[in-house]
Design a protein around this motif. Structure first.
Motif, short mmCIF file in Angstrom:
data_model
loop_
_atom_site.label_atom_id
_atom_site.label_comp_id
_atom_site.label_asym_id
_atom_site.label_seq_id
_atom_site.Cartn_x
_atom_site.Cartn_y
_atom_site.Cartn_z
N UNK A 171 1.10 -1.18 0.07
CA UNK A 171 0.15 0.11 -0.16
C UNK A 171 0.91 1.10 -0.08
N UNK A 172 2.07 1.28 0.72
CA UNK A 172 2.82 2.32 0.93
C UNK A 172 3.47 2.68 -0.41
N UNK A 173 3.77 1.53 -1.24
CA UNK A 173 4.53 1.72 -2.34
C UNK A 173 3.41 2.15 -3.53
N UNK A 174 2.36 1.95 -3.53
CA UNK A 174 1.00 2.41 -4.49
C UNK A 174 1.29 3.79 -4.09
N UNK A 175 1.33 4.31 -2.85
CA UNK A 175 1.09 5.83 -2.56
C UNK A 175 2.46 6.41 -3.16
N UNK A 176 3.70 5.83 -3.02
CA UNK A 176 4.81 6.33 -3.52
C UNK A 176 5.02 6.44 -5.17
N UNK A 177 4.18 5.48 -5.75
CA UNK A 177 4.21 5.67 -7.34
C UNK A 177 3.82 6.95 -7.73
N UNK A 178 4.50 7.22 -9.01
CA UNK A 178 4.18 8.29 -9.80
C UNK A 178 2.74 8.28 -10.17
N UNK A 179 2.30 7.09 -10.69
CA UNK A 179 0.87 6.95 -11.07
C UNK A 179 0.28 5.70 -9.96
N UNK A 180 -0.51 6.45 -8.94
CA UNK A 180 -0.77 5.58 -7.96
C UNK A 180 -1.82 4.46 -8.59
N UNK A 181 -2.79 4.75 -9.30
CA UNK A 181 -3.94 3.88 -9.83
C UNK A 181 -3.42 2.71 -10.58
N UNK A 182 -2.32 3.01 -11.52
CA UNK A 182 -1.50 2.09 -12.24
C UNK A 182 -0.85 1.15 -11.53
N UNK A 183 -0.05 1.59 -10.42
CA UNK A 183 0.40 0.69 -9.55
C UNK A 183 -0.27 0.05 -8.84
N UNK A 184 -1.39 0.48 -8.19
CA UNK A 184 -2.38 -0.35 -7.52
C UNK A 184 -2.97 -1.37 -8.40
N UNK A 185 -3.32 -1.18 -9.78
CA UNK A 185 -3.96 -2.16 -10.72
C UNK A 185 -2.95 -3.34 -10.81
N UNK A 186 -1.58 -2.83 -10.93
CA UNK A 186 -0.50 -3.95 -11.18
C UNK A 186 -0.48 -4.83 -9.91
N UNK A 187 -0.38 -3.96 -8.74
CA UNK A 187 -0.40 -5.07 -7.44
C UNK A 187 -1.53 -6.05 -7.25
N UNK A 188 -2.84 -5.49 -7.68
CA UNK A 188 -3.88 -6.30 -7.51
C UNK A 188 -3.83 -7.54 -8.62
N UNK A 189 -3.29 -7.23 -9.80
CA UNK A 189 -2.96 -8.29 -10.67
C UNK A 189 -1.87 -9.25 -10.46
N UNK A 190 -1.06 -8.86 -9.33
CA UNK A 190 -0.14 -9.81 -8.89
C UNK A 190 1.26 -9.38 -9.67
N UNK A 191 1.41 -8.40 -10.15
CA UNK A 191 2.51 -7.93 -10.72
C UNK A 191 3.50 -7.18 -9.72
N UNK A 192 4.88 -7.39 -9.98
CA UNK A 192 5.92 -6.91 -9.20
C UNK A 192 6.31 -5.53 -9.84
N UNK A 193 6.05 -4.49 -9.11
CA UNK A 193 6.51 -3.00 -9.55
C UNK A 193 8.05 -2.91 -9.48
N UNK A 194 8.28 -2.16 -10.75
CA UNK A 194 9.81 -2.08 -10.92
C UNK A 194 9.84 -0.44 -10.20
N UNK A 195 11.16 -0.25 -9.79
CA UNK A 195 11.58 0.58 -8.98
C UNK A 195 10.73 1.16 -8.12
N UNK A 196 10.04 0.20 -7.20
CA UNK A 196 9.06 0.54 -6.13
C UNK A 196 9.67 1.42 -5.00
N UNK A 197 8.98 2.28 -4.74
CA UNK A 197 9.61 3.13 -3.53
C UNK A 197 8.72 2.77 -2.32
N UNK A 198 9.23 3.03 -1.08
CA UNK A 198 8.44 3.14 0.02
C UNK A 198 8.75 4.21 1.10
#
Length: 267
Positions: A171-198
């Motif tokens: 959840x923290x990584x989603x908020x730290x992403x440049x595009x939060x919705x895109x990051x959340x979509x990827x997380x719910x799809x089970x994908x690993x975020x590249x360059x994820x920040x927390x």
């Protein structure tokens, strides 16, 4: 847990015989005396969380998401729901709804929102979710259908396993992403975020604390505008029905462009 905490949480009835004895009073003086007695017995309860109830002679006490009632003489504490037998309404549940609705109003600006165009918006729901939750992933797939029905979704996060959990970090990584919705979509799809920040400023701890304060028991928990709750996965059609919404009105047909009449050929 303290003895008083066990009395409140497990026994269900606390006898305040020594702490709460008082002479009959009226109005503000009586309320102040009841608040004094409650704080003497339960120091963690705020004064403003003790208030007159809808039933004459009883005062309402709130401790987190729990409610109880105390007699006006300050002697007996009753744990349970207050019901209006005339209307059949569970008055305590109304207070829970009010508390939940007020809590999400305070947090609403921190949510990650999926919304239809403004001119198609009909209702907004808040969903307490955990990125590490199978039913949350399933519900997330319904977002396009919900938006098509004019229902906006605002995500708040309740990582069920606390601040050291995978759900919290994600959840923290989603908020730290440049595009939060895109990051959340990827997380719910089970994908690993590249360059994820927390390492950014985020509201996840505040949202987790608020979820605990209003008694969220699991995810996903969908909070309707009136403070009512729905637990678990629900299809877009099911949620629409639970909200009492009919199908959106069809968009007005666009009139066909006028076709100029052909000019007569010169004789």
């Amino acid at each position: 847990m303290s003895h008083r905490g066990r009395c409140w949480g497990l026994l269900g009835v606390a006898l305040l015989l020594n702490a709460c004895a008082m002479q009959p009073r009226s109005g503000e003086a009586q309320l102040a005396a009841v608040r004094d007695s409650i704080q003497a017995a339960f120091p963690d309860i705020r004064r403003e969380d003790v208030r007159p109830s809808a039933a004459p002679g009883l005062f309402e006490i709130r401790r987190g998401s729990q409610y109880a009632y105390i007699t006006a003489d300050g002697r007996y504490l009753i744990r349970g729901d207050l019901v209006d037998l005339g209307s059949g309404e569970v008055l305590t549940e109304r207070r829970r709804r009010d508390l939940r609705a007020e809590t999400v109003r305070r947090l609403s600006d921190t949510a990650i929102e999926y919304a239809p165009p403004a001119d198609q918006l009909r209702q907004t729901v808040h969903i307490f979710a955990d990125v590490d939750c199978d039913y949350c992933r399933q519900l997330h797939q319904e977002i396009p259908a919900l938006n098509a029905k004019g229902i906006a979704v605002r995500y708040l996060f309740y990582p069920r396993r606390g601040e050291r959990s995978k759900g919290y970090v994600e959840a923290v990584r989603a908020y730290c992403a440049t595009d939060r919705k895109k990051a959340l979509d990827q997380m719910f799809a089970g994908q690993v975020l590249e360059d994820a920040r927390s390492d950014c400023s985020h509201p996840v701890s505040e949202q987790l604390a608020a979820a605990q304060a209003i008694g969220v028991k699991g995810t996903p928990m969908t909070l309707l505008p009136d403070g009512s709750i729905l637990y678990g996965y629900m299809s877009a059609d099911g949620l629409q029905q639970a909200m009492g919404l009919g199908d959106p009105a069809p968009a007005p047909a666009t009139p066909a462009a006028a076709v100029p009449e052909p000019k007569a050929a010169p004789a």
